[in-house]
Motif scaffolding. Structure first.
Motif, PDB file in Angstrom:
ATOM      1  N   GLY A 217       0.806  -1.207   0.000  1.00 44.31           N
ATOM      2  CA  GLY A 217       0.000   0.000   0.000  1.00 44.31           C
ATOM      3  C   GLY A 217       0.843   1.263   0.000  1.00 44.31           C
ATOM      4  N   ASP A 218       0.199   2.390   0.257  1.00 43.78           N
ATOM      5  CA  ASP A 218       0.879   3.676   0.275  1.00 43.78           C
ATOM      6  C   ASP A 218       1.617   3.879   1.598  1.00 43.78           C
ATOM      7  OD1 ASP A 218      -0.227   4.133  -2.198  1.00 43.78           O
ATOM      8  OD2 ASP A 218      -1.935   5.263  -1.408  1.00 43.78           O
ATOM      9  N   ALA A 219       2.682   4.692   1.548  1.00 41.97           N
ATOM     10  CA  ALA A 219       3.423   5.051   2.752  1.00 41.97           C
ATOM     11  C   ALA A 219       2.821   6.311   3.362  1.00 41.97           C
ATOM     12  CB  ALA A 219       4.896   5.270   2.422  1.00 41.97           C
ATOM     13  N   PHE A 220       2.865   6.400   4.686  1.00 41.80           N
ATOM     14  CA  PHE A 220       2.313   7.547   5.398  1.00 41.80           C
ATOM     15  C   PHE A 220       3.350   8.094   6.370  1.00 41.80           C
ATOM     16  CE2 PHE A 220      -1.355   5.359   3.869  1.00 41.80           C
ATOM     17  CZ  PHE A 220      -2.323   6.334   3.656  1.00 41.80           C
ATOM     18  N   CYS A 221       3.328   9.416   6.540  1.00 42.69           N
ATOM     19  CA  CYS A 221       4.195  10.074   7.513  1.00 42.69           C
ATOM     20  C   CYS A 221       3.425  10.203   8.819  1.00 42.69           C
ATOM     21  CB  CYS A 221       4.626  11.445   6.997  1.00 42.69           C
ATOM     22  SG  CYS A 221       5.784  12.303   8.086  1.00 42.69           S
ATOM     23  N   VAL A 222       3.908   9.513   9.838  1.00 44.35           N
ATOM     24  CA  VAL A 222       3.174   9.430  11.101  1.00 44.35           C
ATOM     25  C   VAL A 222       3.966  10.136  12.200  1.00 44.35           C
ATOM     26  CG1 VAL A 222       2.064   7.878  12.757  1.00 44.35           C
ATOM     27  CG2 VAL A 222       2.319   7.181  10.350  1.00 44.35           C
ATOM     28  N   PRO A 223       3.390  11.151  12.854  1.00 49.44           N
ATOM     29  CA  PRO A 223       4.087  11.797  13.966  1.00 49.44           C
ATOM     30  C   PRO A 223       4.061  10.914  15.209  1.00 49.44           C
ATOM     31  CG  PRO A 223       1.941  12.805  13.628  1.00 49.44           C
ATOM     32  CD  PRO A 223       2.113  11.820  12.521  1.00 49.44           C
ATOM     33  N   ALA A 224       5.153  10.994  15.976  1.00 45.46           N
ATOM     34  CA  ALA A 224       5.261  10.242  17.223  1.00 45.46           C
ATOM     35  C   ALA A 224       5.754  11.185  18.314  1.00 45.46           C
ATOM     36  CB  ALA A 224       6.206   9.054  17.058  1.00 45.46           C
ATOM     37  N   ARG A 225       4.991  11.339  19.362  1.00 51.14           N
ATOM     38  CA  ARG A 225       5.414  12.185  20.480  1.00 51.14           C
ATOM     39  C   ARG A 225       6.499  11.470  21.284  1.00 51.14           C
ATOM     40  NH1 ARG A 225      -0.318  12.406  21.050  1.00 51.14           N
ATOM     41  NH2 ARG A 225      -1.209  14.318  20.161  1.00 51.14           N
ATOM     42  N   PHE A 226       7.527  12.233  21.665  1.00 53.63           N
ATOM     43  CA  PHE A 226       8.618  11.701  22.476  1.00 53.63           C
ATOM     44  C   PHE A 226       8.279  11.949  23.946  1.00 53.63           C
ATOM     45  CE2 PHE A 226      13.364  11.046  21.460  1.00 53.63           C
ATOM     46  CZ  PHE A 226      13.388   9.935  22.284  1.00 53.63           C
ATOM     47  N   ARG A 227       8.237  10.903  24.741  1.00 56.35           N
ATOM     48  CA  ARG A 227       7.877  11.029  26.142  1.00 56.35           C
ATOM     49  C   ARG A 227       8.989  10.463  27.032  1.00 56.35           C
ATOM     50  NH1 ARG A 227       4.931  14.441  24.586  1.00 56.35           N
ATOM     51  NH2 ARG A 227       2.641  14.356  24.546  1.00 56.35           N
ATOM     52  N   TYR A 228       9.087  11.000  28.250  1.00 54.17           N
ATOM     53  CA  TYR A 228      10.090  10.507  29.195  1.00 54.17           C
ATOM     54  C   TYR A 228       9.612  10.744  30.617  1.00 54.17           C
ATOM     55  CZ  TYR A 228      11.490  15.282  30.237  1.00 54.17           C
ATOM     56  OH  TYR A 228      11.489  16.590  30.645  1.00 54.17           O
ATOM     57  N   ARG A 229      10.124   9.948  31.518  1.00 48.00           N
ATOM     58  CA  ARG A 229       9.911  10.131  32.946  1.00 48.00           C
ATOM     59  C   ARG A 229      11.217   9.780  33.663  1.00 48.00           C
ATOM     60  NH1 ARG A 229       6.112  12.250  31.382  1.00 48.00           N
ATOM     61  NH2 ARG A 229       3.919  12.148  32.043  1.00 48.00           N
ATOM     62  N   ILE A 230      11.494  10.519  34.717  1.00 46.84           N
ATOM     63  CA  ILE A 230      12.671  10.226  35.539  1.00 46.84           C
ATOM     64  C   ILE A 230      12.179   9.535  36.805  1.00 46.84           C
ATOM     65  CG2 ILE A 230      14.635  11.184  36.787  1.00 46.84           C
ATOM     66  CD1 ILE A 230      14.619  13.483  34.776  1.00 46.84           C
ATOM     67  N   GLN A 231      12.579   8.303  36.983  1.00 50.25           N
ATOM     68  CA  GLN A 231      12.157   7.518  38.126  1.00 50.25           C
ATOM     69  C   GLN A 231      13.394   7.048  38.895  1.00 50.25           C
ATOM     70  OE1 GLN A 231       9.782   4.367  36.464  1.00 50.25           O
ATOM     71  NE2 GLN A 231       8.079   5.722  35.938  1.00 50.25           N
ATOM     72  N   ASP A 232      13.548   7.551  40.130  1.00 54.15           N
ATOM     73  CA  ASP A 232      14.697   7.180  40.966  1.00 54.15           C
ATOM     74  C   ASP A 232      16.020   7.416  40.236  1.00 54.15           C
ATOM     75  OD1 ASP A 232      12.901   6.336  42.943  1.00 54.15           O
ATOM     76  OD2 ASP A 232      12.783   4.323  42.045  1.00 54.15           O
ATOM     77  N   GLY A 233      16.098   8.544  39.554  1.00 56.44           N
ATOM     78  CA  GLY A 233      17.328   8.881  38.856  1.00 56.44           C
ATOM     79  C   GLY A 233      17.522   8.165  37.534  1.00 56.44           C
ATOM     80  N   ARG A 234      16.587   7.302  37.168  1.00 51.08           N
ATOM     81  CA  ARG A 234      16.670   6.565  35.895  1.00 51.08           C
ATOM     82  C   ARG A 234      15.747   7.197  34.872  1.00 51.08           C
ATOM     83  NH1 ARG A 234      14.885   0.945  36.460  1.00 51.08           N
ATOM     84  NH2 ARG A 234      15.920   0.685  34.427  1.00 51.08           N
ATOM     85  N   LEU A 235      16.214   7.246  33.644  1.00 50.78           N
ATOM     86  CA  LEU A 235      15.439   7.845  32.570  1.00 50.78           C
ATOM     87  C   LEU A 235      14.652   6.762  31.840  1.00 50.78           C
ATOM     88  CD1 LEU A 235      14.769  10.359  30.889  1.00 50.78           C
ATOM     89  CD2 LEU A 235      16.734   9.807  29.450  1.00 50.78           C
ATOM     90  N   MET A 236      13.326   6.874  31.848  1.00 50.85           N
ATOM     91  CA  MET A 236      12.454   5.974  31.101  1.00 50.85           C
ATOM     92  C   MET A 236      11.916   6.748  29.902  1.00 50.85           C
ATOM     93  SD  MET A 236      12.718   3.319  32.997  1.00 50.85           S
ATOM     94  CE  MET A 236      11.463   2.259  32.267  1.00 50.85           C
ATOM     95  N   MET A 237      12.009   6.164  28.727  1.00 50.14           N
ATOM     96  CA  MET A 237      11.599   6.862  27.506  1.00 50.14           C
ATOM     97  C   MET A 237      10.679   5.976  26.690  1.00 50.14           C
ATOM     98  SD  MET A 237      15.221   8.656  26.459  1.00 50.14           S
ATOM     99  CE  MET A 237      14.407  10.004  25.642  1.00 50.14           C
ATOM    100  N   TRP A 238       9.795   6.631  25.924  1.00 47.94           N
ATOM    101  CA  TRP A 238       8.900   5.920  25.026  1.00 47.94           C
ATOM    102  C   TRP A 238       8.363   6.904  23.994  1.00 47.94           C
ATOM    103  CZ3 TRP A 238       7.683   7.609  29.854  1.00 47.94           C
ATOM    104  CH2 TRP A 238       6.511   8.353  30.029  1.00 47.94           C
ATOM    105  N   PHE A 239       7.562   6.410  23.110  1.00 49.07           N
ATOM    106  CA  PHE A 239       6.940   7.265  22.093  1.00 49.07           C
ATOM    107  C   PHE A 239       5.455   6.945  22.032  1.00 49.07           C
ATOM    108  CE2 PHE A 239       8.351   3.422  19.966  1.00 49.07           C
ATOM    109  CZ  PHE A 239       7.246   3.053  19.231  1.00 49.07           C
ATOM    110  N   GLU A 240       4.695   7.905  21.554  1.00 48.41           N
ATOM    111  CA  GLU A 240       3.254   7.745  21.393  1.00 48.41           C
ATOM    112  C   GLU A 240       2.871   8.114  19.965  1.00 48.41           C
ATOM    113  OE1 GLU A 240       1.479  10.233  24.319  1.00 48.41           O
ATOM    114  OE2 GLU A 240       2.155   9.027  26.031  1.00 48.41           O
TER     115      GLU A 240
END
Length: 273
Positions: A217-240
């Motif tokens: 099929g066709d290709a699409f440009c999809v935005p992804a939000r960059f998210r992060y949280r700092i938990q006990d000095g550790r960096l947790m990251m993900w995208f939405e």
């Protein structure tokens, strides 16, 4: 009594013999042992009607098959972006002529491996090493739209992932938002038990991926939000992923329009068989 005996005699003589009649589509026979009717269509040079259930693997094959076998009775049914299935019933009913509906071709839009990877990890929190590994394995899907100059490109995201991967013993502190929309995190890196070195890491607010949701099929440009949280000095990251359901809907509509345009006069209905 004589008439009943004659009927029994006639029936006995007909047992096991083919019976043909202008009103029959195929000859039949009375078979002993229960006197059942057996269809002898398999003895004809060709079947009296087409019986075929076929699953095609791409939209082009579906279109070619429909155009090859379509008649004035043929109809195509599709069931929306969730089911994303197209079914062509070659011998469908007519207003005053019921049909057997035994010649059917089906195409279900298969999702791509690339789309599956991003969708599976959507909103999934990862530690530094896991996030870096994911970005490096899928960096070729990251794109930079011409109208999004502040968005990171593939090289930028690769550099971020490698930076994260290289830093093992780090304590992060809350970041500040920059003028260009990015986030700047402050970190302290411990080296051999010493106080360590301080530094800054810029994280973009969002990035973009260019993928094909459906195979072929066709290709699409999809935005992804960059998210992060700092938990006990550790960096947790993900995208939405932003509205992935809408992306699938647009991809489905593109396939639907392609099929509808190519099958000429064959009607297409939004329905579930």
């Amino acid at each position: 009594m004589q008439q009943a005996l004659q009927q029994l005699l006639t029936l006995a003589q007909a047992l096991g013999k083919p019976v043909d009649h202008p009103g029959l589509a195929a000859p039949i026979a009375l078979v002993p042992h229960g006197v059942s009717l057996e269809n002898l269509e398999h003895l004809l040079p060709a079947p009296t009607r087409t019986k075929q259930k076929l699953t095609v693997l791409d939209a082009e094959s579906f279109i070619e098959y429909v155009n090859r076998f379509a008649t004035s009775a043929t109809a195509v049914f599709c069931n929306g972006p969730e089911g994303r299935t197209f079914s062509a019933v070659i011998d469908y009913h007519q207003p005053e002529s019921p049909a057997w509906r035994e010649h059917v071709a089906t195409y279900r839009c298969p999702t791509t491996v690339e789309w599956g990877r991003w969708k599976e990890n959507d909103r999934k929190r990862m530690d530094q090493a896991t996030f870096a590994e994911f970005i490096e394995e899928n960096v070729w899907d990251i794109t930079q739209p011409a109208n999004e100059q502040n968005a990171p490109g593939a090289a930028d995201m690769l550099e971020i992932s490698r930076t994260l991967e290289a830093k093992k013993n780090i304590s992060f502190r809350q970041g500040t938002r920059l003028d260009n929309g990015q986030v700047q995190l402050t970190y302290n890196e411990e080296i051999d038990g010493r106080a360590g070195e301080a530094g800054q890491l810029r994280i973009p607010e969002q990035f973009f991926i260019g993928v094909k949701p459906f195979l072929g099929g066709d290709a699409f440009c999809v935005p992804a939000r960059f998210r992060y949280r700092i938990q006990d000095g550790r960096l947790m990251m993900w995208f939405e992923l932003v509205r992935p359901d809408k992306v699938l809907e647009e991809a489905y509509n593109a396939v639907r329009d392609k099929i509808q345009t190519a099958i000429n006069e064959v009607p297409l209905y939004e329905a579930t068989l």
